[in-house]
Design an enzyme around this catalytic site. Sequence first.
Site, PDB file in Angstrom:
ATOM      1  N   ARG A 340       0.799  -1.217   0.000  1.00 34.71           N
ATOM      2  CA  ARG A 340       0.000   0.000   0.000  1.00 34.71           C
ATOM      3  C   ARG A 340       0.836   1.274   0.000  1.00 34.71           C
ATOM      4  O   ARG A 340       0.526   2.227  -0.713  1.00 34.71           O
ATOM      5  CB  ARG A 340      -0.893  -0.002   1.236  1.00 34.71           C
ATOM      6  CG  ARG A 340      -1.926  -1.080   1.155  1.00 34.71           C
ATOM      7  CD  ARG A 340      -2.731  -1.187   2.403  1.00 34.71           C
ATOM      8  NE  ARG A 340      -3.809  -2.134   2.170  1.00 34.71           N
ATOM      9  CZ  ARG A 340      -4.685  -2.520   3.066  1.00 34.71           C
ATOM     10  NH1 ARG A 340      -4.594  -2.045   4.297  1.00 34.71           N
ATOM     11  NH2 ARG A 340      -5.633  -3.364   2.772  1.00 34.71           N
ATOM     12  N   ARG A 445       1.000  -1.697   7.303  1.00 36.19           N
ATOM     13  CA  ARG A 445       0.226  -2.924   7.475  1.00 36.19           C
ATOM     14  C   ARG A 445      -0.090  -3.544   6.115  1.00 36.19           C
ATOM     15  O   ARG A 445      -0.451  -2.828   5.182  1.00 36.19           O
ATOM     16  CB  ARG A 445      -1.072  -2.635   8.222  1.00 36.19           C
ATOM     17  CG  ARG A 445      -1.929  -3.880   8.413  1.00 36.19           C
ATOM     18  CD  ARG A 445      -3.159  -3.617   9.254  1.00 36.19           C
ATOM     19  NE  ARG A 445      -4.100  -2.708   8.630  1.00 36.19           N
ATOM     20  CZ  ARG A 445      -4.889  -3.013   7.598  1.00 36.19           C
ATOM     21  NH1 ARG A 445      -4.811  -4.211   7.037  1.00 36.19           N
ATOM     22  NH2 ARG A 445      -5.739  -2.125   7.110  1.00 36.19           N
ATOM     23  N   LEU A 451      -7.987  -7.416  10.154  1.00 38.04           N
ATOM     24  CA  LEU A 451      -9.024  -8.290  10.695  1.00 38.04           C
ATOM     25  C   LEU A 451      -8.359  -9.426  11.460  1.00 38.04           C
ATOM     26  O   LEU A 451      -8.792  -9.820  12.541  1.00 38.04           O
ATOM     27  CB  LEU A 451      -9.887  -8.843   9.556  1.00 38.04           C
ATOM     28  CG  LEU A 451     -10.577  -7.796   8.678  1.00 38.04           C
ATOM     29  CD1 LEU A 451     -11.466  -8.473   7.644  1.00 38.04           C
ATOM     30  CD2 LEU A 451     -11.411  -6.845   9.510  1.00 38.04           C
TER      31      LEU A 451
END
Lengths: 647, 256
Positions: A340, A445, A451
Site C-alpha cells: 500500500r 500494514r 481483521l
Amino acid sequence: MTPADSPTASECLDSKVPSGPMSERWSRHKFDLKLVNPSNRRKFDVIVVGTGLAGGSAAATLAEMGYNVKAFCTHDSPRRAHSIAAQGGINAAKNYKGDGDSVHRLFYDTVKGGDYRSRESNVHRLAEVSVDIIDQCVAQGVPFAREYGGLLDNRSFGGAQVSRTFYARGQTGQQLLLGAYGAMNRMIQAGRIEMYNRREMVDLVVVDGVARGIITRNLITGEYERHTAHTVLLGSGGYGNAFFLSTNAKNSNVTAAWRAHKRGAFFANPCYTQIHPTCIPRSGDYQSKLTLMSESLRNDGRVWVPKTKGDSRAAVDIPENERDYYLESKYPSFGNLVPRDVASRNAKLVTDEGRGVGPTGEAVYLDFADAIKRDGRDTIAARYGNLFEMYERITGDNPYEVPMRIFPAVHYTMGGLWVDYNLESTVPGLFVLGEANFSDHGANRLGASALMQGLADGYFVIPATIASHLAGRQLQEVTTDHEAFKEAEASSRERMDKLMAIKGTRSVDALHRELGNVVWNHCGMERSAEGLNEGIKKVRDLRDQFWQDLRVLGDPQTVNQDLEKAGRLADFMEFAEVMMNDALVRDESCGGHFRAEHQSDEGEAKRDDENFSHTTAWEFSGEGQLPKEHREPLTFEEVKLTTRSYK
Amino acid sequence: MIQKANHGDMRLTLEVWRQAGPGAPGGFKTYEIVANEHMSFLEMLDVLNQQLVERGEEPIVFEHDCREGICGSCNLTIDGKPHGPRERTTVCQLHMREYRSGDHIKIEPWRANAFPIIRDLMCDRGSFDKIQQAGGYVSVNTGAAPDAHCIPVPKEDADLAFDAAQCIGCGACVAACPNASAMLFTAAKVSQYALLPQGEPERERRVIAMVDTMDEQGFGNCSNHYECEAACPKGISVTNISRMNREYARATLKKR
C-alpha cells in the site's frame, strides 16, 4: 532530537518477550503464564471498551471463560463498530491452496511488509493463531466464499504472492464482526456480558497504579457513570480521523486511547499511518469522509495515468501508447500489487508531476477494460459487483464502461498505545487490543491483516495473557466512591463545562476540517523536518483557536452530537502534535512514514537501521508539555533486515 | 488543490422532523439550502447543520457513522421512502444528483412503535438487538472449533446464506412495512443458519426464540406487502420470510 541525545538505556521499555526458538515462544509463554481457576473467574470483573473485532471477540471469549464482562460501545448496537466496513478479507496461513504458504511465510511477509519496525515475537504469534481464527469463524457460521467442492476459497491480496486471504464477497469485516456480535449476544443472553450501548469512555480510573475502572458519559442522557473492574481492555480503534478526511467512520476517534495516555499509558509510533491507495477521490470542500475501494481491485484493475502532463482527454480517448502503467513498468514482478505505501506514494508522484486525472487532478485511473475483455463482464461482476455498484453510487460513473478514478486516503493507523507481549500497556491492568495498540504491523500494514490482528488479540491472545494480571497481582476491592473515581468524574465534567462555556463562533466540523488539512499537508504521504516544524506551530495555533472560538450549542443533558464531537476534537488537537513530533524525531523513512530527506535515487523509502531500529513510545508529561521519549529496541533474529524491493 | 465546484449547485427546500426528546411533541421545520449534485445526502445535512450552528440554532440530530452503506446507522425516511428514492441504497450512499433545483424534500426518522424516537431523526433500535440475542448465533465457544475444512458447505447454500447474512440491521424493512413488521430482519438471520450445517443443532430452538422475541418487542406481522424487500438497501429477498415460516412450522411440529 538527534540520536546523540536519545533516552538512556534505563528508560528502555521491557516488552516481556519470551526467549527460546521463535516458533515455540507463544506455546511456552502460555504454559509459563499463571492460570485463573475456572471457579475463580466469576470473581473478576473485566471492562471492555469497544465492540469491534478486537473488543467484541475479547468480550465474548472472556465471558465464555467465566469472567464478568462489562462491554461498552458508543453506537446504538455493538454490531455497528467500524470493523464492519472492512471489505477485502482476512489472512491465515492455512495453505489450503498448496502454494507454499506457511506460518513462517506469513510471519516473514508481515515483518518485511512492516518495513522491519514491528516486534518479531508478536508477529510470529499472530501468524500462528491466524489459522485458529478461520476455524473459529467457520464454526460460528461466518459465510466465507466457497468453491464448488464446498471448501473455502482463497485469493491473493495486497502484495502477497500466495493465496491466503479468506473473504466474504467484499464484506468480510461485516461477516466477521457479525460472528463476534453473535458470540457476544449469546453471552448477553446468558447474563455473562452486561452491555452498555451509547456510552463513551471519557476517562480511565487508576487506583494504586493499576487500571481499575472507567468513567463513561451516557450519550442519550448526558449522565456521567462510574464503572469498576479488576482490569480494563481497550479495543477502541485507530486515530485516522485526526486527518478529518479518512476512510474511518465518522465517529471513530482517539479519545479512549488518549485519555488512557494521559493517565500513564505510553503512546507508541503515532507517526505510522497508512495511506490506502485505492479510495474514491474527493469531489469538493463539503466532503465529509473518503470511501475506500477494496484493494482486491488491484488484482484485476490496471493503474495508469496519461504520459503527458495536463492531458484532459477522456480516458477512453487516450490510446494505449500514450498511457503510463507506472506500477507495472516500475515494479515488474509485483506490478499493480505492490504494498500500500508504495502504491500510494507513486500515485502522489505522478499527480505531483501534473499527470493526475479527473476534475481535481488528484486521482489516477484503475482500469478494468482488460480484465473484462479477458474474463468477461460476469466474472468481474461476481468478484467486485458490490464495489462497482458502490463506486457508481458515489461518483455517478459506471466502472464497467470507464476506468475508476482513485486516490490515496488515510485508512489505518499502525501506531497506538504501547503494549508488551501480554498486550498490557504501561499502566498495569490496562490491556490494549486491535488497531488501538501498536505492535504487529510495524510501519506499514499488509492488506487483510487488520481483521486477523483484531481477532487474534481478542479470541486467542488476551484470554491467555489476562491471567498475567488477574492471577499475578494482589487486587484489593475498589468501589465507585473511591477518591480516584471522584477525581476522574470531576475532571471529565469540568472539561465538558469548559467546552460548553467557550460560546465562540466556529462549528466543531469547521475546526476539525482545518486540523485535518494541517495534518494531511504536513504529516501525510510525505513529511519533512521543515514541514513538520511548521505543522506543529499550526496545530498549536489551531488548538488555541479551538479553546477560544468553539461554538457548541444546546443542552449537555441530552443527545448533543456537537458536544461529543468537540470532546473528541479536543483530544485530536493534542494528539496531532505528538504525532507530528514523533514524525520529526523519526529522522528516517520507513513504510508509511516517508521523510523527504531520506529517499533513494529512485525515490524509495530509505531506512536507517543503525539509529532507528526501535519503537518510540511517548509518555505524557502535562498538557502543553512535550512528552517524554522512551524506546524499545527492536531485534531481528529470524528475518534478515533488507531493503524492501518489489521490482 | 481542490477546486470549489460551483456547477451543479441546486436550491432546495427541506422539511425536517424536529423533536426535543422521547415523548415530546415533534413537528416539521422548513429550511432552505443550496446543495451540490456531488454531495451525499448526509453531506447536505452536514452543511445545513453547520449553517444552523453559525446562525445560533441547534443542529439536527441524525445517526450516521461509516457513510459507506454497511454499518446500518442511518435511518431517514425521505419523502415517505425509507432510505430515499434510489433502490438498494442507504441514505449515506444517496447522492444529491438524484434531485433537481427547486425540489422539496421531506425528512423523517423511521416510524414504528418498536423504534421510539429519541431526538429529531434518531430512534431507538434496541429491539433489534433483543431479537438477535434470543438466538442469532451458533453456540460455539472460542477454541473449540474443528479445522475449517471439516465443515464443507455446497457453494449454492453458502451463497444463499451469504445473501441473507448481508443484513445491516438498519430497520428500513420495519419502517417500510404497513404493519411495522420485523419479519425480514429476523428471517435473514434465521435463514443464514438454516442454510448452513453449523446452524443445524440449534435450528428449532433458534427460530422459535427469535420469532417469539420479535413478537414481544411489539413488531407487527407479515401480510405480504413486500415493501420490506423494496426498501432493503441490501436487497434481501422475501423468500427468506417464507423460509422462516417453514422453519417455524417445522420447529413447532417437531417440538410437539
